[in-house]
Design a protein around this motif. Sequence first.
Motif, PDB file in Angstrom:
ATOM      1  N   LEU A  55       0.830  -1.202   0.000  1.00 39.17           N
ATOM      2  CA  LEU A  55       0.000   0.000   0.000  1.00 39.17           C
ATOM      3  C   LEU A  55       0.865   1.254   0.000  1.00 39.17           C
ATOM      4  O   LEU A  55       0.567   2.223  -0.711  1.00 39.17           O
ATOM      5  N   ALA A  56       1.941   1.235   0.771  1.00 41.51           N
ATOM      6  CA  ALA A  56       2.840   2.391   0.818  1.00 41.51           C
ATOM      7  C   ALA A  56       3.460   2.653  -0.555  1.00 41.51           C
ATOM      8  O   ALA A  56       3.600   3.813  -0.970  1.00 41.51           O
ATOM      9  N   ARG A  57       3.834   1.579  -1.275  1.00 43.99           N
ATOM     10  CA  ARG A  57       4.400   1.759  -2.615  1.00 43.99           C
ATOM     11  C   ARG A  57       3.397   2.405  -3.565  1.00 43.99           C
ATOM     12  O   ARG A  57       3.774   3.124  -4.487  1.00 43.99           O
ATOM     13  N   HIS A  58       2.110   2.129  -3.315  1.00 44.00           N
ATOM     14  CA  HIS A  58       1.059   2.716  -4.144  1.00 44.00           C
ATOM     15  C   HIS A  58       0.638   4.102  -3.640  1.00 44.00           C
ATOM     16  O   HIS A  58      -0.279   4.704  -4.216  1.00 44.00           O
ATOM     17  N   GLY A  59       1.251   4.571  -2.575  1.00 44.07           N
ATOM     18  CA  GLY A  59       0.920   5.890  -2.044  1.00 44.07           C
ATOM     19  C   GLY A  59      -0.373   5.932  -1.253  1.00 44.07           C
ATOM     20  O   GLY A  59      -0.988   6.995  -1.114  1.00 44.07           O
ATOM     21  N   VAL A  60      -0.788   4.791  -0.700  1.00 47.28           N
ATOM     22  CA  VAL A  60      -2.009   4.727   0.102  1.00 47.28           C
ATOM     23  C   VAL A  60      -1.627   4.567   1.573  1.00 47.28           C
ATOM     24  O   VAL A  60      -0.952   3.598   1.937  1.00 47.28           O
ATOM     25  N   PRO A  61      -2.046   5.491   2.434  1.00 44.76           N
ATOM     26  CA  PRO A  61      -1.709   5.382   3.860  1.00 44.76           C
ATOM     27  C   PRO A  61      -2.469   4.242   4.524  1.00 44.76           C
ATOM     28  O   PRO A  61      -3.607   3.943   4.155  1.00 44.76           O
ATOM     29  N   SER A  62      -1.831   3.607   5.491  1.00 44.51           N
ATOM     30  CA  SER A  62      -2.485   2.515   6.204  1.00 44.51           C
ATOM     31  C   SER A  62      -2.186   2.622   7.695  1.00 44.51           C
ATOM     32  O   SER A  62      -1.309   3.378   8.125  1.00 44.51           O
ATOM     33  N   GLN A  63      -2.928   1.850   8.460  1.00 43.93           N
ATOM     34  CA  GLN A  63      -2.809   1.886   9.914  1.00 43.93           C
ATOM     35  C   GLN A  63      -3.118   0.497  10.462  1.00 43.93           C
ATOM     36  O   GLN A  63      -4.197  -0.048  10.203  1.00 43.93           O
ATOM     37  N   ARG A  64      -2.177  -0.084  11.191  1.00 42.59           N
ATOM     38  CA  ARG A  64      -2.467  -1.343  11.880  1.00 42.59           C
ATOM     39  C   ARG A  64      -3.418  -1.049  13.044  1.00 42.59           C
ATOM     40  O   ARG A  64      -3.254  -0.054  13.753  1.00 42.59           O
ATOM     41  N   THR A  65      -4.410  -1.935  13.231  1.00 34.30           N
ATOM     42  CA  THR A  65      -5.426  -1.622  14.229  1.00 34.30           C
ATOM     43  C   THR A  65      -5.758  -2.809  15.129  1.00 34.30           C
ATOM     44  O   THR A  65      -5.630  -3.969  14.736  1.00 34.30           O
ATOM     45  N   ARG A  66      -6.186  -2.453  16.331  1.00 33.04           N
ATOM     46  CA  ARG A  66      -6.968  -3.377  17.162  1.00 33.04           C
ATOM     47  C   ARG A  66      -8.406  -3.209  16.689  1.00 33.04           C
ATOM     48  O   ARG A  66      -8.939  -2.102  16.699  1.00 33.04           O
ATOM     49  N   HIS A  67      -9.011  -4.297  16.286  1.00 31.21           N
ATOM     50  CA  HIS A  67     -10.215  -4.238  15.447  1.00 31.21           C
ATOM     51  C   HIS A  67     -11.376  -4.953  16.123  1.00 31.21           C
ATOM     52  O   HIS A  67     -11.184  -5.891  16.905  1.00 31.21           O
TER      53      HIS A  67
END
Length: 255
Positions: free
Chosen positions: A146-158
């Motif tokens: 996702l980072a390579r595609h320029g999309v921000p992400s966030q690991r979560t407790r879900h």
Amino acid sequence: MAILDYTDQHWRDALGIARDRAPAALIMEGTWWRQAATASRLDYLDDVVELAFPDMFMGKWQGLDVAFCCAYGAPRAVEPTHIFSQLGTDLLIQIGTCGSLDADASTGVVALPEECLARDGVSQHYGAGESVFTDAGLVETVEKSLARHGVPSQRTRHLTWPSLFAQSDEMCERWALEGIASIDMETSAVVAVGDRFGARTVSMLTVWDQLFAGRTFNDPLPEDDMEKLKRANKIVFEVALELALAAKSHPPPIG
């Protein structure tokens, strides 16, 4: 014989899938907009066929067999997940949108659940405890993709919850105090089924509802946020296909 006791051969016979063939991955999407989402996703695949059970499709991505199904809510999501993981599909990918309880997770950020609180009403029937966990290696892989595609992400407790509607402000406040950052209706059930049958699981959920601010899917998004949401949803599916191809080329070690 009750369905939970069926063998893999039963599902092969029902779907007409040969014993030496199983999709490398099942991509699941939880959405109301099933028809539009299905058409958009299947456009990526070649030689698409709808199997004997409705809304379950198989096609090829760069020569690789991939299954896709729109399944809304945990009771529906466990059905294709159960079938394909029992057939031998060892990669289960949940995609879709989610609500966020984190003010730092703006629209278009992709939540990557790690610990998933299994309050969906189905997971415990597959042996889940209070929580289930996605595959740490897959989470790291999709985070980098996702980072390579320029999309921000966030690991979560879900949290996976049974209903989009049965969520009050008071509930959201309690969940935030538990450290829950993202909420959907499918992920923990998919993980629980994967755990039962030995499949690896990962979930990529684009933030839509900002529950900390009282904003739900029923509130209109500003145009720039809508564009972020659409772009992230598109990239998420492309990353899912990339993951399927990489996993088939470099399977995990046995044991």
